[in-house]
Structure formats: structure tokens, C-alpha cells
Write a protein that holds these residues in place. Structure first.
Motif, PDB file in Angstrom:
ATOM      1  N   SER A 134       5.658  10.342  -6.082  1.00 56.05           N
ATOM      2  CA  SER A 134       6.868  10.154  -6.879  1.00 56.05           C
ATOM      3  C   SER A 134       6.954  11.198  -7.987  1.00 56.05           C
ATOM      4  O   SER A 134       5.978  11.889  -8.312  1.00 56.05           O
ATOM      5  CB  SER A 134       6.873   8.750  -7.490  1.00 56.05           C
ATOM      6  OG  SER A 134       5.780   8.606  -8.382  1.00 56.05           O
ATOM      7  N   GLU A 135       8.156  11.298  -8.571  1.00 52.23           N
ATOM      8  CA  GLU A 135       8.359  12.181  -9.704  1.00 52.23           C
ATOM      9  C   GLU A 135       7.868  11.515 -10.987  1.00 52.23           C
ATOM     10  O   GLU A 135       7.556  10.334 -11.013  1.00 52.23           O
ATOM     11  CB  GLU A 135       9.844  12.539  -9.812  1.00 52.23           C
ATOM     12  CG  GLU A 135      10.343  13.316  -8.592  1.00 52.23           C
ATOM     13  CD  GLU A 135      11.790  13.713  -8.728  1.00 52.23           C
ATOM     14  OE1 GLU A 135      12.379  13.445  -9.805  1.00 52.23           O
ATOM     15  OE2 GLU A 135      12.344  14.303  -7.783  1.00 52.23           O
ATOM     16  N   TRP A 136       7.833  12.329 -12.044  1.00 49.49           N
ATOM     17  CA  TRP A 136       7.182  11.852 -13.263  1.00 49.49           C
ATOM     18  C   TRP A 136       7.925  10.686 -13.887  1.00 49.49           C
ATOM     19  O   TRP A 136       7.301   9.768 -14.433  1.00 49.49           O
ATOM     20  CB  TRP A 136       7.065  12.990 -14.275  1.00 49.49           C
ATOM     21  CG  TRP A 136       8.380  13.419 -14.849  1.00 49.49           C
ATOM     22  CD1 TRP A 136       9.205  14.386 -14.384  1.00 49.49           C
ATOM     23  CD2 TRP A 136       9.022  12.863 -16.008  1.00 49.49           C
ATOM     24  NE1 TRP A 136      10.330  14.487 -15.158  1.00 49.49           N
ATOM     25  CE2 TRP A 136      10.239  13.570 -16.169  1.00 49.49           C
ATOM     26  CE3 TRP A 136       8.705  11.848 -16.907  1.00 49.49           C
ATOM     27  CZ2 TRP A 136      11.118  13.281 -17.205  1.00 49.49           C
ATOM     28  CZ3 TRP A 136       9.580  11.567 -17.933  1.00 49.49           C
ATOM     29  CH2 TRP A 136      10.765  12.290 -18.071  1.00 49.49           C
ATOM     30  N   TYR A 137       9.271  10.687 -13.822  1.00 50.03           N
ATOM     31  CA  TYR A 137      10.008   9.605 -14.468  1.00 50.03           C
ATOM     32  C   TYR A 137       9.855   8.289 -13.704  1.00 50.03           C
ATOM     33  O   TYR A 137       9.830   7.212 -14.308  1.00 50.03           O
ATOM     34  CB  TYR A 137      11.483   9.974 -14.633  1.00 50.03           C
ATOM     35  CG  TYR A 137      12.172  10.445 -13.382  1.00 50.03           C
ATOM     36  CD1 TYR A 137      12.713   9.537 -12.483  1.00 50.03           C
ATOM     37  CD2 TYR A 137      12.291  11.799 -13.110  1.00 50.03           C
ATOM     38  CE1 TYR A 137      13.355   9.970 -11.341  1.00 50.03           C
ATOM     39  CE2 TYR A 137      12.930  12.251 -11.968  1.00 50.03           C
ATOM     40  CZ  TYR A 137      13.459  11.327 -11.083  1.00 50.03           C
ATOM     41  OH  TYR A 137      14.087  11.763  -9.944  1.00 50.03           O
ATOM     42  N   GLU A 138       9.718   8.365 -12.366  1.00 53.76           N
ATOM     43  CA  GLU A 138       9.452   7.148 -11.602  1.00 53.76           C
ATOM     44  C   GLU A 138       8.060   6.604 -11.921  1.00 53.76           C
ATOM     45  O   GLU A 138       7.872   5.396 -12.078  1.00 53.76           O
ATOM     46  CB  GLU A 138       9.583   7.433 -10.109  1.00 53.76           C
ATOM     47  CG  GLU A 138      11.001   7.755  -9.670  1.00 53.76           C
ATOM     48  CD  GLU A 138      11.091   8.014  -8.191  1.00 53.76           C
ATOM     49  OE1 GLU A 138      10.031   8.011  -7.521  1.00 53.76           O
ATOM     50  OE2 GLU A 138      12.219   8.220  -7.683  1.00 53.76           O
ATOM     51  N   PHE A 139       7.084   7.523 -12.031  1.00 50.07           N
ATOM     52  CA  PHE A 139       5.731   7.107 -12.399  1.00 50.07           C
ATOM     53  C   PHE A 139       5.706   6.488 -13.789  1.00 50.07           C
ATOM     54  O   PHE A 139       5.080   5.449 -14.016  1.00 50.07           O
ATOM     55  CB  PHE A 139       4.801   8.320 -12.339  1.00 50.07           C
ATOM     56  CG  PHE A 139       3.411   8.044 -12.837  1.00 50.07           C
ATOM     57  CD1 PHE A 139       2.512   7.340 -12.068  1.00 50.07           C
ATOM     58  CD2 PHE A 139       3.016   8.491 -14.092  1.00 50.07           C
ATOM     59  CE1 PHE A 139       1.235   7.078 -12.525  1.00 50.07           C
ATOM     60  CE2 PHE A 139       1.741   8.234 -14.555  1.00 50.07           C
ATOM     61  CZ  PHE A 139       0.849   7.528 -13.774  1.00 50.07           C
ATOM     62  N   LEU A 157       0.819  -1.209   0.000  1.00 53.37           N
ATOM     63  CA  LEU A 157       0.000   0.000   0.000  1.00 53.37           C
ATOM     64  C   LEU A 157       0.854   1.260   0.000  1.00 53.37           C
ATOM     65  O   LEU A 157       0.530   2.245  -0.682  1.00 53.37           O
ATOM     66  CB  LEU A 157      -0.924  -0.007   1.219  1.00 53.37           C
ATOM     67  CG  LEU A 157      -2.025  -1.078   1.222  1.00 53.37           C
ATOM     68  CD1 LEU A 157      -2.777  -1.066   2.539  1.00 53.37           C
ATOM     69  CD2 LEU A 157      -2.990  -0.863   0.060  1.00 53.37           C
ATOM     70  N   ARG A 158       1.959   1.255   0.758  1.00 50.40           N
ATOM     71  CA  ARG A 158       2.857   2.420   0.758  1.00 50.40           C
ATOM     72  C   ARG A 158       3.476   2.627  -0.614  1.00 50.40           C
ATOM     73  O   ARG A 158       3.616   3.768  -1.083  1.00 50.40           O
ATOM     74  CB  ARG A 158       3.971   2.215   1.794  1.00 50.40           C
ATOM     75  CG  ARG A 158       3.512   2.319   3.241  1.00 50.40           C
ATOM     76  CD  ARG A 158       4.712   2.476   4.165  1.00 50.40           C
ATOM     77  NE  ARG A 158       4.343   2.220   5.549  1.00 50.40           N
ATOM     78  CZ  ARG A 158       4.510   1.083   6.182  1.00 50.40           C
ATOM     79  NH1 ARG A 158       5.053   0.058   5.538  1.00 50.40           N
ATOM     80  NH2 ARG A 158       4.149   0.937   7.443  1.00 50.40           N
ATOM     81  N   TRP A 159       3.845   1.520  -1.285  1.00 51.41           N
ATOM     82  CA  TRP A 159       4.442   1.646  -2.604  1.00 51.41           C
ATOM     83  C   TRP A 159       3.447   2.214  -3.612  1.00 51.41           C
ATOM     84  O   TRP A 159       3.797   3.070  -4.421  1.00 51.41           O
ATOM     85  CB  TRP A 159       4.931   0.277  -3.057  1.00 51.41           C
ATOM     86  CG  TRP A 159       5.542   0.285  -4.417  1.00 51.41           C
ATOM     87  CD1 TRP A 159       6.781   0.721  -4.772  1.00 51.41           C
ATOM     88  CD2 TRP A 159       4.918  -0.137  -5.640  1.00 51.41           C
ATOM     89  NE1 TRP A 159       6.975   0.587  -6.120  1.00 51.41           N
ATOM     90  CE2 TRP A 159       5.852   0.062  -6.671  1.00 51.41           C
ATOM     91  CE3 TRP A 159       3.668  -0.670  -5.946  1.00 51.41           C
ATOM     92  CZ2 TRP A 159       5.564  -0.249  -7.988  1.00 51.41           C
ATOM     93  CZ3 TRP A 159       3.383  -0.987  -7.261  1.00 51.41           C
ATOM     94  CH2 TRP A 159       4.326  -0.777  -8.262  1.00 51.41           C
ATOM     95  N   ILE A 160       2.194   1.751  -3.543  1.00 54.84           N
ATOM     96  CA  ILE A 160       1.174   2.270  -4.460  1.00 54.84           C
ATOM     97  C   ILE A 160       0.942   3.754  -4.209  1.00 54.84           C
ATOM     98  O   ILE A 160       0.836   4.561  -5.148  1.00 54.84           O
ATOM     99  CB  ILE A 160      -0.134   1.465  -4.293  1.00 54.84           C
ATOM    100  CG1 ILE A 160       0.064   0.033  -4.804  1.00 54.84           C
ATOM    101  CG2 ILE A 160      -1.278   2.124  -5.053  1.00 54.84           C
ATOM    102  CD1 ILE A 160      -1.104  -0.879  -4.507  1.00 54.84           C
ATOM    103  N   LEU A 161       0.870   4.161  -2.936  1.00 53.24           N
ATOM    104  CA  LEU A 161       0.672   5.571  -2.607  1.00 53.24           C
ATOM    105  C   LEU A 161       1.863   6.412  -3.043  1.00 53.24           C
ATOM    106  O   LEU A 161       1.695   7.525  -3.571  1.00 53.24           O
ATOM    107  CB  LEU A 161       0.446   5.716  -1.102  1.00 53.24           C
ATOM    108  CG  LEU A 161       0.240   7.143  -0.579  1.00 53.24           C
ATOM    109  CD1 LEU A 161      -1.007   7.761  -1.191  1.00 53.24           C
ATOM    110  CD2 LEU A 161       0.142   7.140   0.942  1.00 53.24           C
ATOM    111  N   LYS A 162       3.063   5.884  -2.859  1.00 54.94           N
ATOM    112  CA  LYS A 162       4.257   6.635  -3.246  1.00 54.94           C
ATOM    113  C   LYS A 162       4.324   6.839  -4.747  1.00 54.94           C
ATOM    114  O   LYS A 162       4.616   7.932  -5.232  1.00 54.94           O
ATOM    115  CB  LYS A 162       5.502   5.897  -2.752  1.00 54.94           C
ATOM    116  CG  LYS A 162       6.802   6.605  -3.099  1.00 54.94           C
ATOM    117  CD  LYS A 162       7.991   5.803  -2.602  1.00 54.94           C
ATOM    118  CE  LYS A 162       9.308   6.476  -3.007  1.00 54.94           C
ATOM    119  NZ  LYS A 162      10.485   5.703  -2.568  1.00 54.94           N
ATOM    120  N   VAL A 163       4.048   5.773  -5.498  1.00 58.44           N
ATOM    121  CA  VAL A 163       4.120   5.873  -6.955  1.00 58.44           C
ATOM    122  C   VAL A 163       3.008   6.756  -7.494  1.00 58.44           C
ATOM    123  O   VAL A 163       3.208   7.564  -8.405  1.00 58.44           O
ATOM    124  CB  VAL A 163       4.064   4.468  -7.583  1.00 58.44           C
ATOM    125  CG1 VAL A 163       3.924   4.554  -9.096  1.00 58.44           C
ATOM    126  CG2 VAL A 163       5.313   3.691  -7.223  1.00 58.44           C
ATOM    127  N   GLY A 164       1.804   6.634  -6.920  1.00 59.95           N
ATOM    128  CA  GLY A 164       0.667   7.362  -7.461  1.00 59.95           C
ATOM    129  C   GLY A 164       0.618   8.827  -7.092  1.00 59.95           C
ATOM    130  O   GLY A 164       0.170   9.655  -7.889  1.00 59.95           O
TER     131      GLY A 164
END
Length: 231
Positions: free
Chosen positions: A140-145, A130-137
Motif C-alpha cells: 500500500s501507499e504511505w497514506y493508506e498505511f 492475510l491478504r489485507w495484512i500483506l497489502k497494508v504492510g
């Protein structure tokens, strides 16, 4: 002087009673969390070579039998169970003829610590996902997304071409090989990642400059047309 230096027994008992609940109310729960994480890391990083090699061997044999030789899972399970029953039957009869006692099934007991470790591991995995989904969504910056979305698209395309069994085997092999390579070549990966970030920022700046120039040219052309109309 004697009253200021010596404490009464009642005051000493009050101090000990006030400190002991605080010490008892904060138990050290670190061994449970560290045990679950350390076992997973040891398996993935090949620190427990026998366990990791056995997992990889079982996964490989299962994939070869089910995917390459096209055996059915229920067929294999029935044959394995049949072999176990036949061996136990023969072994029990031989022990009876010899006069020895037949083996019995030992009592299995699950300790409270093991149950807590399993529950805590499952909770940590869910929370980490859940933390990873929240971080990515959202964080995070655009290139990580973009990288995550691209990886998910690649995974969806691969899953459409490969069946679930082969995909599961590939995931097991990747999980047992990629972390070791990442740890081994950690410095090179960090350097390449920094280079990619710097290059991506340069491309973004160049793209922004080009868009600004196009916008300025468009505004100048609009102003020139209005001036011509007025003239």
C-alpha cells in the motif's frame, strides 16, 4: 468422399471418452463460494431484514443484561435453561393428561454442502485477512498505511477504556450499520476520498519542496563558510 465425411463408431467413442473426463474433472464449485459470501452480504446489507434485526436485537439484549444490569453470564444461562426445562416438563405432563404423544427431539443432520460452505467461508476469511495484512504492510501507499496504523491505535485506545463485552456489541452494531451507509453514500465517499488523496499529494509536494530549499540553503551556507576560511 464417404470416408472423409463419416466417422467410425470407434472414433466417436474415443472422442466422447476423451471429452467426458475433462468435463467431469472440472466441477463447478461456484455455488459453494457464492452461497457463503451472499449470505454474509445479505445480512450486513439488510437484505434479510428479519435475520439482521434478530441478530441486532439479541446483541442488544445481551449487552443490556450483562453490561448495564450487571448480570452474570452463567446466571442468565442457568435461568434460561431452568425456564426451558420447566416449560417442557409442564407441556409434557399436560400432553400426557390429554392423551397426546409427547414431543421428541428431531434428528439433526448436517449436509455435506453445508459443511463445505462453513469450511470454505472460514478459509476465505483467513485468506482475506492475510491478504489485507500483506497489502497494508508491503504493497500500500504511505497514506493508506498511516490510516490503518491510526485506526489500530484508535482501536487500542478504545479497547483500553471499554470492556470486551461493550466492544463486541459496538463491533456488531458497526458491522450492521456502516456497510449499509457505505453502499448508500458510495459516490460521496469516493469523491471525498479522491479529494483527500489529491490534498495529501499536494502537502507531500510542498513538504518536499521545503526540504529541498532548506538543503540548498544549508549547502550554500557551507560553501560560503569554506570560502571565508580560505580568504
Amino acid at each position: 468422399m464417404s470416408n472423409s465425411t463419416h466417422q467410425s463408431p470407434d472414433s466417436q467413442t474415443m472422442s466422447t471418452s476423451s471429452t467426458t473426463p475433462a468435463a467431469q474433472s472440472c466441477p463447478d464449485s461456484s455455488p459453494i463460494s457464492t452461497t457463503s459470501s451472499n449470505v454474509t452480504q445479505d445480512i450486513m446489507l439488510w437484505r434479510k431484514k428479519k435475520v439482521t434485526a434478530s441478530i441486532l436485537a439479541i446483541a442488544t439484549v445481551t449487552w443490556v443484561l450483562l453490561d448495564i444490569y450487571q448480570y452474570n453470564f452463567l446466571n442468565i444461562a442457568s435461568w434460561v435453561t431452568m425456564a426451558i426445562v420447566v416449560l417442557l416438563f409442564l407441556g409434557g405432563n399436560i400432553m400426557k393428561l390429554i392423551g397426546k404423544q409427547t414431543p421428541t427431539v428431531p434428528d439433526w443432520e448436517i449436509s455435506e454442502q453445508l459443511a463445505l460452505v462453513a469450511a470454505k467461508t472460514l478459509r476465505e476469511l483467513l485468506e482475506e485477512g492475510l491478504r489485507w495484512i500483506l497489502k497494508v504492510g508491503a504493497q500500500s501507499e504511505w497514506y493508506e498505511f498511516a490510516g490503518v496504523v491510526g485506526a489500530l491505535l484508535l482501536f487500542a485506545w478504545i479497547s483500553s477504556k471499554v470492556d470486551f463485552l461493550a466492544l463486541s456489541y459496538i463491533s456488531v452494531v458497526v458491522s450492521l450499520t456502516v456497510p449499509v451507509m457505505c453502499v448508500k453514500y458510495e459516490d460521496k465517499i469516493k469523491r471525498s476520498k479522491d479529494r483527500i488523496r489529491v490534498q495529501a499529494k499536494r502537502w507531500c509536494e510542498m513538504l518536499e519542496e521545503k526540504l529541498k530549499r532548506m538543503k540548498n540553503k544549508g549547502s550554500k551556507l557551507g560553501v560560503d563558510k569554506e570560502i571565508k576560511k580560505i580568504e
